[in-house]
Design a protein around this motif. Sequence first.
Motif, PDB file in Angstrom:
ATOM      1  N   PRO A 158     -36.168  23.263  -5.696  1.00 61.16           N
ATOM      2  CA  PRO A 158     -36.800  22.599  -6.845  1.00 61.16           C
ATOM      3  C   PRO A 158     -36.291  23.132  -8.175  1.00 61.16           C
ATOM      4  O   PRO A 158     -35.208  23.728  -8.241  1.00 61.16           O
ATOM      5  N   SER A 159     -37.061  22.956  -9.233  1.00 57.42           N
ATOM      6  CA  SER A 159     -36.559  23.187 -10.593  1.00 57.42           C
ATOM      7  C   SER A 159     -36.195  24.630 -10.902  1.00 57.42           C
ATOM      8  O   SER A 159     -35.556  24.895 -11.922  1.00 57.42           O
ATOM      9  N   ILE A 160     -36.547  25.559 -10.047  1.00 58.27           N
ATOM     10  CA  ILE A 160     -36.124  26.950 -10.239  1.00 58.27           C
ATOM     11  C   ILE A 160     -34.602  27.061 -10.257  1.00 58.27           C
ATOM     12  O   ILE A 160     -34.045  27.984 -10.853  1.00 58.27           O
ATOM     13  N   ALA A 161     -33.909  26.096  -9.640  1.00 57.56           N
ATOM     14  CA  ALA A 161     -32.448  26.119  -9.615  1.00 57.56           C
ATOM     15  C   ALA A 161     -31.856  26.100 -11.013  1.00 57.56           C
ATOM     16  O   ALA A 161     -30.754  26.605 -11.246  1.00 57.56           O
ATOM     17  N   TYR A 162     -32.583  25.544 -11.970  1.00 60.88           N
ATOM     18  CA  TYR A 162     -32.076  25.401 -13.331  1.00 60.88           C
ATOM     19  C   TYR A 162     -32.519  26.524 -14.261  1.00 60.88           C
ATOM     20  O   TYR A 162     -32.345  26.412 -15.484  1.00 60.88           O
ATOM     21  N   GLN A 163     -33.078  27.597 -13.731  1.00 60.11           N
ATOM     22  CA  GLN A 163     -33.690  28.606 -14.594  1.00 60.11           C
ATOM     23  C   GLN A 163     -32.714  29.135 -15.656  1.00 60.11           C
ATOM     24  O   GLN A 163     -33.044  29.197 -16.851  1.00 60.11           O
ATOM     25  N   LYS A 164     -31.522  29.501 -15.253  1.00 54.28           N
ATOM     26  CA  LYS A 164     -30.548  30.050 -16.200  1.00 54.28           C
ATOM     27  C   LYS A 164     -29.975  28.961 -17.102  1.00 54.28           C
ATOM     28  O   LYS A 164     -29.823  29.156 -18.321  1.00 54.28           O
ATOM     29  N   VAL A 165     -29.658  27.818 -16.521  1.00 52.37           N
ATOM     30  CA  VAL A 165     -29.081  26.725 -17.303  1.00 52.37           C
ATOM     31  C   VAL A 165     -30.080  26.224 -18.338  1.00 52.37           C
ATOM     32  O   VAL A 165     -29.719  25.963 -19.499  1.00 52.37           O
ATOM     33  N   ALA A 166     -31.350  26.074 -17.933  1.00 56.28           N
ATOM     34  CA  ALA A 166     -32.374  25.597 -18.862  1.00 56.28           C
ATOM     35  C   ALA A 166     -32.522  26.537 -20.053  1.00 56.28           C
ATOM     36  O   ALA A 166     -32.626  26.094 -21.207  1.00 56.28           O
ATOM     37  N   GLN A 167     -32.544  27.847 -19.787  1.00 56.41           N
ATOM     38  CA  GLN A 167     -32.686  28.801 -20.885  1.00 56.41           C
ATOM     39  C   GLN A 167     -31.492  28.725 -21.827  1.00 56.41           C
ATOM     40  O   GLN A 167     -31.638  28.818 -23.054  1.00 56.41           O
ATOM     41  N   HIS A 168     -30.302  28.547 -21.276  1.00 57.21           N
ATOM     42  CA  HIS A 168     -29.106  28.399 -22.106  1.00 57.21           C
ATOM     43  C   HIS A 168     -29.239  27.182 -23.022  1.00 57.21           C
ATOM     44  O   HIS A 168     -28.926  27.256 -24.226  1.00 57.21           O
ATOM     45  N   LEU A 169     -29.711  26.058 -22.476  1.00 57.68           N
ATOM     46  CA  LEU A 169     -29.856  24.850 -23.282  1.00 57.68           C
ATOM     47  C   LEU A 169     -30.910  25.036 -24.375  1.00 57.68           C
ATOM     48  O   LEU A 169     -30.725  24.589 -25.512  1.00 57.68           O
ATOM     49  N   VAL A 170     -32.003  25.699 -24.044  1.00 57.77           N
ATOM     50  CA  VAL A 170     -33.032  25.982 -25.047  1.00 57.77           C
ATOM     51  C   VAL A 170     -32.448  26.855 -26.162  1.00 57.77           C
ATOM     52  O   VAL A 170     -32.681  26.613 -27.356  1.00 57.77           O
ATOM     53  N   ASP A 171     -31.684  27.876 -25.781  1.00 58.73           N
ATOM     54  CA  ASP A 171     -31.063  28.760 -26.763  1.00 58.73           C
ATOM     55  C   ASP A 171     -30.103  27.992 -27.674  1.00 58.73           C
ATOM     56  O   ASP A 171     -29.877  28.400 -28.826  1.00 58.73           O
ATOM     57  N   LYS A 172     -29.544  26.900 -27.168  1.00 66.42           N
ATOM     58  CA  LYS A 172     -28.637  26.065 -27.955  1.00 66.42           C
ATOM     59  C   LYS A 172     -29.380  25.015 -28.778  1.00 66.42           C
ATOM     60  O   LYS A 172     -28.745  24.197 -29.458  1.00 66.42           O
ATOM     61  N   GLY A 173     -30.711  25.004 -28.688  1.00 65.00           N
ATOM     62  CA  GLY A 173     -31.495  24.104 -29.523  1.00 65.00           C
ATOM     63  C   GLY A 173     -31.957  22.819 -28.876  1.00 65.00           C
ATOM     64  O   GLY A 173     -32.555  21.964 -29.550  1.00 65.00           O
ATOM     65  N   PHE A 174     -31.729  22.649 -27.568  1.00 63.95           N
ATOM     66  CA  PHE A 174     -32.175  21.449 -26.873  1.00 63.95           C
ATOM     67  C   PHE A 174     -33.641  21.583 -26.456  1.00 63.95           C
ATOM     68  O   PHE A 174     -34.133  22.690 -26.206  1.00 63.95           O
ATOM     69  N   GLN A 175     -34.326  20.448 -26.361  1.00 64.03           N
ATOM     70  CA  GLN A 175     -35.630  20.418 -25.706  1.00 64.03           C
ATOM     71  C   GLN A 175     -35.421  19.892 -24.292  1.00 64.03           C
ATOM     72  O   GLN A 175     -34.788  18.848 -24.100  1.00 64.03           O
ATOM     73  N   VAL A 176     -35.929  20.603 -23.308  1.00 66.51           N
ATOM     74  CA  VAL A 176     -35.575  20.364 -21.915  1.00 66.51           C
ATOM     75  C   VAL A 176     -36.802  19.990 -21.099  1.00 66.51           C
ATOM     76  O   VAL A 176     -37.839  20.654 -21.167  1.00 66.51           O
ATOM     77  N   LEU A 177     -36.668  18.925 -20.319  1.00 65.42           N
ATOM     78  CA  LEU A 177     -37.691  18.507 -19.358  1.00 65.42           C
ATOM     79  C   LEU A 177     -37.220  18.877 -17.963  1.00 65.42           C
ATOM     80  O   LEU A 177     -36.148  18.462 -17.529  1.00 65.42           O
ATOM     81  N   LEU A 178     -38.024  19.696 -17.259  1.00 65.04           N
ATOM     82  CA  LEU A 178     -37.777  20.021 -15.859  1.00 65.04           C
ATOM     83  C   LEU A 178     -38.940  19.494 -15.042  1.00 65.04           C
ATOM     84  O   LEU A 178     -40.084  19.470 -15.514  1.00 65.04           O
ATOM     85  N   TYR A 179     -38.674  19.088 -13.816  1.00 69.40           N
ATOM     86  CA  TYR A 179     -39.756  18.612 -12.961  1.00 69.40           C
ATOM     87  C   TYR A 179     -39.327  18.714 -11.503  1.00 69.40           C
ATOM     88  O   TYR A 179     -38.133  18.766 -11.192  1.00 69.40           O
ATOM     89  N   ASP A 180     -40.319  18.763 -10.621  1.00 71.77           N
ATOM     90  CA  ASP A 180     -40.048  18.813  -9.184  1.00 71.77           C
ATOM     91  C   ASP A 180     -40.087  17.405  -8.610  1.00 71.77           C
ATOM     92  O   ASP A 180     -41.048  16.653  -8.837  1.00 71.77           O
ATOM     93  N   LEU A 181     -39.050  17.050  -7.874  1.00 72.72           N
ATOM     94  CA  LEU A 181     -39.045  15.771  -7.179  1.00 72.72           C
ATOM     95  C   LEU A 181     -40.174  15.731  -6.150  1.00 72.72           C
ATOM     96  O   LEU A 181     -40.632  16.772  -5.663  1.00 72.72           O
ATOM     97  N   HIS A 182     -40.613  14.539  -5.812  1.00 75.37           N
ATOM     98  CA  HIS A 182     -41.707  14.390  -4.850  1.00 75.37           C
ATOM     99  C   HIS A 182     -41.416  15.140  -3.548  1.00 75.37           C
ATOM    100  O   HIS A 182     -40.311  15.080  -3.014  1.00 75.37           O
ATOM    101  N   GLY A 183     -42.424  15.871  -3.076  1.00 77.36           N
ATOM    102  CA  GLY A 183     -42.320  16.558  -1.798  1.00 77.36           C
ATOM    103  C   GLY A 183     -41.636  17.905  -1.868  1.00 77.36           C
ATOM    104  O   GLY A 183     -41.448  18.549  -0.831  1.00 77.36           O
ATOM    105  N   ARG A 184     -41.259  18.340  -3.072  1.00 78.54           N
ATOM    106  CA  ARG A 184     -40.627  19.637  -3.257  1.00 78.54           C
ATOM    107  C   ARG A 184     -41.398  20.434  -4.296  1.00 78.54           C
ATOM    108  O   ARG A 184     -41.977  19.871  -5.227  1.00 78.54           O
ATOM    109  N   GLY A 185     -41.391  21.759  -4.145  1.00 79.85           N
ATOM    110  CA  GLY A 185     -42.043  22.601  -5.126  1.00 79.85           C
ATOM    111  C   GLY A 185     -43.508  22.246  -5.304  1.00 79.85           C
ATOM    112  O   GLY A 185     -44.259  22.134  -4.338  1.00 79.85           O
ATOM    113  N   TYR A 186     -43.899  22.010  -6.568  1.00 83.78           N
ATOM    114  CA  TYR A 186     -45.302  21.759  -6.891  1.00 83.78           C
ATOM    115  C   TYR A 186     -45.643  20.267  -6.977  1.00 83.78           C
ATOM    116  O   TYR A 186     -46.759  19.920  -7.373  1.00 83.78           O
ATOM    117  N   SER A 187     -44.704  19.396  -6.638  1.00 79.57           N
ATOM    118  CA  SER A 187     -44.967  17.951  -6.668  1.00 79.57           C
ATOM    119  C   SER A 187     -45.364  17.457  -5.284  1.00 79.57           C
ATOM    120  O   SER A 187     -44.797  17.871  -4.272  1.00 79.57           O
TER     121      SER A 187
END
Length: 277
Positions: A54-83
């Motif tokens: 699930p979305s934990i896969a993007y932990q490093k990439v998401a933080q990099h994008l935030v540091d670059k000024g992006f607003q990021v939406l992460l979510y778990d696909l149905h049946g995975r993680g917390y969805s």
Amino acid sequence: MESLPEDSPLRKAYPVDIYTNGGYFPSPNGRVRYWVVGPQSGDKVALIHGISVPSIAYQKVAQHLVDKGFQVLLYDLHGRGYSEAPGRVLESSDYAIQLALLLQYVGWNAAKIVGFSMGGGVAAAFASLFPHLVNGKVVFISSAGLIELPTDENGIRQPTQPRRSDNPDSLAVELRQLQGELLPGFKKILGDDMQYGPIAGLDWAFKKLSGLQTNAGTLQILIIHGTDDDIVPFTEAIKIHRHIPEAKLAKIEGATHYLVVEEEHWLTVAENISGFL
């Protein structure tokens, strides 16, 4: 996952507060866990994960994008993680609709889209079905969607299991095993995705992307793929590029399928994404 005890191995490996500003979206196919991180004024980017991690896969990439000024939406696909897993088979269009409804729920008019592994197939379906919700750019990372799977005499894909990482210590292996043991419906939805979902059969979607007009003009596409991917081979990136010859292709030498978390490659991937977006 939220129904599991807080000290369960799965919730320890993937805590619900791994990102800030999280919530639940009551979708028609079950509750969807999501997080919106980064400055509200930043360019909007939606990250779609793969078939089992699930979305934990993007932990490093998401933080990099935030540091670059992006607003990021992460979510778990149905049946995975917390969805939640739905009580029916989901097709590629259902996953595209999941994201379309989630964007509406969080108040985004459109977003730039990044899809990893099966998430690449979801991204292709989403962009082809809802180009007005795409803010001009899509990134495919280790993307599935065109994989050739066995079919019966009627051309129907046959049930099969996703290929697995050869690294027994990988995050993917740990999370797949824990979700399979602790989440009802996890194994079934993985099998359904291989048979009916966005792993394969998306030629129609990728073909539509070439020259597609989006919310922000003609669609621009970046394909990122590791040369040592043993799950979705590099040849799949070549297939996508043939459908979209104007796309940029970033070949990551020596990277495997999970290049978004590999210590020696994730930053290269993240910099390719942020530079393109």
